[in-house]
Enzyme design. Structure first.
Site, PDB file in Angstrom:
ATOM      1  N   ASP A  25      48.246 -35.091 -17.662  1.00 16.55           N
ATOM      2  CA  ASP A  25      47.517 -34.586 -18.825  1.00 16.55           C
ATOM      3  C   ASP A  25      46.927 -35.713 -19.678  1.00 16.55           C
ATOM      4  O   ASP A  25      47.496 -36.807 -19.745  1.00 16.55           O
ATOM      5  CB  ASP A  25      48.481 -33.746 -19.676  1.00 16.55           C
ATOM      6  CG  ASP A  25      47.749 -32.831 -20.624  1.00 16.55           C
ATOM      7  OD1 ASP A  25      46.518 -32.691 -20.489  1.00 16.55           O
ATOM      8  OD2 ASP A  25      48.400 -32.246 -21.506  1.00 16.55           O
ATOM      9  N   ASN A  73      42.592 -23.506 -14.598  1.00 18.31           N
ATOM     10  CA  ASN A  73      41.545 -24.523 -14.808  1.00 18.31           C
ATOM     11  C   ASN A  73      40.138 -24.062 -14.397  1.00 18.31           C
ATOM     12  O   ASN A  73      39.147 -24.714 -14.730  1.00 18.31           O
ATOM     13  CB  ASN A  73      41.896 -25.828 -14.079  1.00 18.31           C
ATOM     14  CG  ASN A  73      42.993 -26.627 -14.750  1.00 18.31           C
ATOM     15  OD1 ASN A  73      43.720 -27.389 -14.110  1.00 18.31           O
ATOM     16  ND2 ASN A  73      43.141 -26.480 -16.062  1.00 18.31           N
TER      17      ASN A  73
HETATM   18  C1  FPP Z   1      44.573 -32.443 -17.435  1.00 17.96           C
HETATM   19  O1  FPP Z   1      43.968 -33.250 -18.422  1.00 17.96           O
HETATM   20  C2  FPP Z   1      44.063 -32.819 -16.117  1.00 17.96           C
HETATM   21  C3  FPP Z   1      43.479 -31.960 -15.240  1.00 17.96           C
HETATM   22  C4  FPP Z   1      43.310 -30.528 -15.522  1.00 17.96           C
HETATM   23  C5  FPP Z   1      42.926 -32.429 -13.942  1.00 17.96           C
HETATM   24  C6  FPP Z   1      43.708 -33.513 -13.262  1.00 17.96           C
HETATM   25  C7  FPP Z   1      42.959 -33.973 -12.072  1.00 17.96           C
HETATM   26  C8  FPP Z   1      42.869 -35.244 -11.650  1.00 17.96           C
HETATM   27  C9  FPP Z   1      43.566 -36.383 -12.287  1.00 17.96           C
HETATM   28  C10 FPP Z   1      42.036 -35.564 -10.454  1.00 17.96           C
HETATM   29  C11 FPP Z   1      42.705 -35.028  -9.221  1.00 17.96           C
HETATM   30  C12 FPP Z   1      42.495 -35.877  -8.072  1.00 17.96           C
HETATM   31  C13 FPP Z   1      43.486 -36.522  -7.405  1.00 17.96           C
HETATM   32  C14 FPP Z   1      43.105 -37.410  -6.306  1.00 17.96           C
HETATM   33  C15 FPP Z   1      44.929 -36.380  -7.729  1.00 17.96           C
HETATM   34  P1  FPP Z   1      42.979 -32.575 -19.487  1.00 17.96           P
HETATM   35  O2  FPP Z   1      41.617 -32.576 -18.915  1.00 17.96           O
HETATM   36  O3  FPP Z   1      43.479 -31.229 -19.854  1.00 17.96           O
HETATM   37  O4  FPP Z   1      43.082 -33.576 -20.676  1.00 17.96           O
HETATM   38  P2  FPP Z   1      42.938 -33.232 -22.229  1.00 17.96           P
HETATM   39  O5  FPP Z   1      44.122 -32.381 -22.592  1.00 17.96           O
HETATM   40  O6  FPP Z   1      42.973 -34.578 -22.863  1.00 17.96           O
HETATM   41  O7  FPP Z   1      41.628 -32.526 -22.410  1.00 17.96           O
END
Ligand code: FPP
Length: 247
Positions: A25, A73
């Site tokens: 996150d 998501n």
């Molecule tokens: C949450 O942070 C993250 C996600 C919903 C996506 C995670 C995906 C990746 C890191 C890429 C996947 C690829 C691989 C190779 C593992 P957020 O976007 O909710 O962050 P925020 O709360 O700061 O908005």
């Protein structure tokens, strides 16, 4: 040094977690702080995953499970969803090249039936290689994964199995995406949020939780060391009572 220290303690009752799970996150906030689009945060998060997965493998952690894309998501913008799917595609393509050499299994956990045909074909190729590997090191990418959805699917699969055994916790576990894997010992959530967000609901019943304010793209090997050290100080009782030491 950190690796040596953690392994050394293994024989002294403070063991390395066999299974670590991470809610990756804070990618969006990381990007926002830098004036970048959210997708840049996910790209940085994918790099952090590569680094931390290699570190966990070197430490001897057997299973690393990360929340890459939840069943919720899909509500994000099409641009963001496509960017995350693109990062997964890139990672799986690399894995096809490298996983034999590095001897690390990769599994995708979740309802993959709605993913693009291209992504599904890559997952099938990764799974075929997976079957030929003998390693105990495994990275699980949770994609279109939801803990409640997983439990509902498991119950449905059990109910429609003509050879089903009488329902018990152990029997239902065999119908989960994580069938055959140990439950996570340690669940890490960076970015300051302290909730489970539908991740491994069944499997985390007795997991230890570790929260840190660090945003996922900034998460380092030192943060992993801190999480493991915190875990090693916990007293896991599984609902029982602490055995008192003799004076
Ligand atoms: C949450 O942070 C993250 C996600 C919903 C996506 C995670 C995906 C990746 C890191 C890429 C996947 C690829 C691989 C190779 C593992 P957020 O976007 O909710 O962050 P925020 O709360 O700061 O908005």
């Amino acid at each position: 040094m950190a690796i040596f220290d953690k392994q050394k303690t293994a024989g002294q009752g403070t063991v390395l977690p066999r299974h670590i799970a991470i809610i990756m996150d804070g990618n969006g906030r990381w990007a926002q702080k830098r004036g970048l689009p959210r997708t840049a945060g996910h790209a940085a998060g994918a790099e952090t995953f590569r680094r931390i997965a290699a570190y966990c493998r070197d430490l001897g952690v057997e299973y690393l499970t990360v929340y890459a894309f939840s069943t919720e998501n899909w509500k994000r913008s099409q641009e963001e969803v496509s960017a995350i799917m693109g990062l997964l595609k890139k990672y799986l393509e690399e894995a096809i090249e490298k996983m034999r050499r590095e001897n690390v299994r990769i599994r995708v956990l979740g309802d993959t039936s709605v993913l693009s045909p291209e992504l599904r074909a890559l997952i099938a190729r990764v799974e075929a290689i997976d079957e030929t590997l003998t390693t105990r090191t495994q990275a699980n990418l949770c994609v279109n994964y939801g803990g409640r959805d997983e439990i509902v699917r498991a119950v449905r699969a059990w109910a429609s199995d003509p050879e089903r055994e009488e329902l018990s916790e152990e029997v239902l576990s065999r119908y989960l995406y994580t069938a055959g894997m140990p439950d996570p010992d340690l669940v890490i959530r960076p970015s300051g949020e302290e909730r489970i967000s539908n991740f491994l609901l069944w499997q985390s019943a007795y997991s230890e939780f570790y929260f840190t304010d660090t945003l996922w793209p900034d998460f380092t090997e030192a943060d992993m060391d801190a999480a493991i050290e915190a875990y090693q100080k916990r007293d896991r009782r599984y609902g029982g009572v602490k055995l008192s030491k003799k004076p």
